[in-house]
Design an enzyme around this catalytic site. Structure first.
Site, PDB file in Angstrom:
ATOM      1  N   GLY A  89      22.854  40.444  38.751  1.00  0.00           N
ATOM      2  CA  GLY A  89      22.671  41.614  39.599  1.00  0.00           C
ATOM      3  C   GLY A  89      21.505  41.510  40.561  1.00  0.00           C
ATOM      4  O   GLY A  89      20.395  41.891  40.253  1.00  0.00           O
ATOM      5  N   THR A 152      11.579  26.679  40.200  1.00  0.00           N
ATOM      6  CA  THR A 152      12.936  26.328  39.808  1.00  0.00           C
ATOM      7  C   THR A 152      12.924  24.926  39.228  1.00  0.00           C
ATOM      8  O   THR A 152      12.264  24.044  39.779  1.00  0.00           O
ATOM      9  CB  THR A 152      13.954  26.390  40.977  1.00  0.00           C
ATOM     10  OG1 THR A 152      15.155  25.722  40.583  1.00  0.00           O
ATOM     11  CG2 THR A 152      13.436  25.755  42.247  1.00  0.00           C
ATOM     12  N   ILE A 153      13.629  24.738  38.136  1.00  0.00           N
ATOM     13  CA  ILE A 153      13.720  23.385  37.575  1.00  0.00           C
ATOM     14  C   ILE A 153      14.509  22.489  38.536  1.00  0.00           C
ATOM     15  O   ILE A 153      14.390  21.282  38.490  1.00  0.00           O
ATOM     16  CB  ILE A 153      14.365  23.352  36.160  1.00  0.00           C
ATOM     17  CG1 ILE A 153      15.837  23.748  36.179  1.00  0.00           C
ATOM     18  CG2 ILE A 153      13.581  24.213  35.179  1.00  0.00           C
ATOM     19  CD1 ILE A 153      16.573  23.457  34.869  1.00  0.00           C
ATOM     20  N   ASP A 154      15.296  23.117  39.440  1.00  0.00           N
ATOM     21  CA  ASP A 154      16.176  22.348  40.329  1.00  0.00           C
ATOM     22  C   ASP A 154      15.439  21.687  41.491  1.00  0.00           C
ATOM     23  O   ASP A 154      16.002  20.811  42.151  1.00  0.00           O
ATOM     24  CB  ASP A 154      17.275  23.257  40.897  1.00  0.00           C
ATOM     25  CG  ASP A 154      18.079  23.942  39.804  1.00  0.00           C
ATOM     26  OD1 ASP A 154      18.207  23.366  38.709  1.00  0.00           O
ATOM     27  OD2 ASP A 154      18.583  25.056  40.050  1.00  0.00           O
ATOM     28  N   ARG A 189      29.051   1.831  23.757  1.00  0.00           N
ATOM     29  CA  ARG A 189      29.711   3.001  24.352  1.00  0.00           C
ATOM     30  C   ARG A 189      29.232   3.277  25.768  1.00  0.00           C
ATOM     31  O   ARG A 189      28.160   2.831  26.162  1.00  0.00           O
ATOM     32  CB  ARG A 189      29.375   4.251  23.530  1.00  0.00           C
ATOM     33  CG  ARG A 189      30.270   4.461  22.350  1.00  0.00           C
ATOM     34  CD  ARG A 189      29.897   5.742  21.634  1.00  0.00           C
ATOM     35  NE  ARG A 189      30.760   5.898  20.469  1.00  0.00           N
ATOM     36  CZ  ARG A 189      30.396   6.510  19.349  1.00  0.00           C
ATOM     37  NH1 ARG A 189      29.187   7.022  19.236  1.00  0.00           N
ATOM     38  NH2 ARG A 189      31.241   6.610  18.348  1.00  0.00           N
TER      39      ARG A 189
END
Length: 373
Positions: A89, A152-154, A189
């Site tokens: 929001g 921001t972590i970004d 892997r």
């Protein structure tokens, strides 16, 4: 679009934290509270973004709380935020359910301005990412004395070399990738590690390069899964029977779609799922056993690294100095070695994505890391 400088009498300052949480928020709060109180100001915290002003009745202790030195003692090293945050929001486009069940989007900025006036708040320190700072800029244009702090972590905010939260996120992500190396090697892997970052590849590149990933898939470079599979097979031909692939949540396959988990009204779309898609495709193309690990919210949690603590404390203190100087509509930003003020409007004008010709990307390519192109 420049910020304003005006000298006004400051007595009461409120702080809020908005958007996704990030390590370092508490350090900003502590630095701002102590710096403000040293100037004789009263310091307050708004609960959960602007919800403390919009829905004060939801908070038994009040939607705005007084912040004393006591209330910020010992919080520098703690993750999260003592004020709470929200990315639900946008108050300027707030979803409100109507009596008939339909939902209408309402601009509640006047209620915020009224709430600040009721509490006689002279200035606001808004700590947040692009969404929260866009809201801060609109409030500034409506007359609120506001200063932004980039969180921001970004790391996707323009005008600052780095945001706090980023170093903590890539430090933890790199530690996780290190651990996956040993299990991937033991089992021969392919390990696919999905990291956050929204529409920018900063976390993927920072952690992936540091932890020697074999391929890094980022939103800035649409990837061809065949090229990634070829990288895995090429390693196998050279006797390296395992591979580590780091995938940013916003990565896009060439001629494909970004993977979206969902979108709730009033919220940004939730990215994710690309890791599983990449793993399934690689298993099919290479015939190698493949596993996916989604680091997700682990990157947001925990305490800040030393670098993020220092940056957050510097930002919190700089925000108070900005207010004292009457510099509003600005954001504090790191411009090494200094923290300076820049206009909020230019900080939010566009998203900061990874420049493809940057030293970091050239280093990654020199190291033989594949970007799927």
């Amino acid at each position: 679009g420049e910020f304003s400088t005006m000298t006004i009498q400051i007595r009461r300052v409120a702080i809020n934290t908005g958007g996704g949480d990030a390590p370092g928020l508490n350090a900003v709060i502590r630095a701002a509270v102590i710096s403000g109180r040293r100037r004789g100001w009263q310091m307050f915290g708004i609960r959960d973004g602007y919800n403390g002003l919009l829905e004060p009745e939801a908070y038994p202790g009040g939607g705005i709380i007084s912040l004393s030195r006591e209330s910020v003692r010992g919080i520098t090293h703690l993750g999260g935020t003592i004020l709470g945050t929200t990315n639900r929001g946008n108050p300027l486009a707030y979803p409100v359910v109507q009596p008939d069940g339909s939902v209408e989007v309402v601009d509640r900025s006047d209620e915020i301005i009224q709430g600040l006036a009721t509490h006689e708040i002279d200035a606001v320190v808004a700590i947040g990412g692009d969404g929260s700072l866009a809201i801060a800029n609109e409030l500034f244009e409506k007359g609120v004395n506001i200063v932004g702090v980039p969180k921001t972590i970004d790391n996707d905010l323009e005008e600052t070399v780095v945001t706090f939260g980023y170093d903590s996120a890539i430090s933890f992500a790199a530690e996780c990738i290190d651990r996956l190396h040993s299990t991937a090697e033991a089992h021969d892997r392919v390990m696919v590690v999905e990291v956050m970052g929204r529409y920018a590849g900063w976390i993927a590149v920072g952690a992936g390069v540091a932890a020697t990933a074999d391929a890094i898939l980022i939103p800035e470079i649409p990837f061809d899964i065949n090229i990634v599979a070829e990288k895995v097979l090429d390693r196998q031909r050279k006797g390296r029977d395992f591979s580590i692939i780091v995938v940013a949540e916003g990565a896009i396959p060439r001629n494909g779609e970004r993977s979206i988990l969902g979108k709730a009204l009033g919220q940004a779309e939730r990215l994710g799922g690309i890791g599983l898609q990449v793993a399934a495709a690689l298993e099919e193309e290479t015939g190698k056993e493949t596993r996916t690990v989604v680091l997700g919210h682990l990157l947001r949690g925990g305490g800040p690294t030393t670098r993020d603590r220092l940056l957050a404390l510097r930002f919190g203190s700089a925000a108070i100095r900005s207010i004292a100087a009457g510099c509003f509509g600005c954001m504090v930003a790191l411009d090494p070695p200094e923290v300076r003020s820049v206009p909020l409007s230019s900080a939010i004008s566009r998203m900061k994505t990874v420049p493809l010709d940057s030293d970091l990307m050239l280093t990654a390519r020199d190291l033989g890391i594949s970007f799927g192109d």
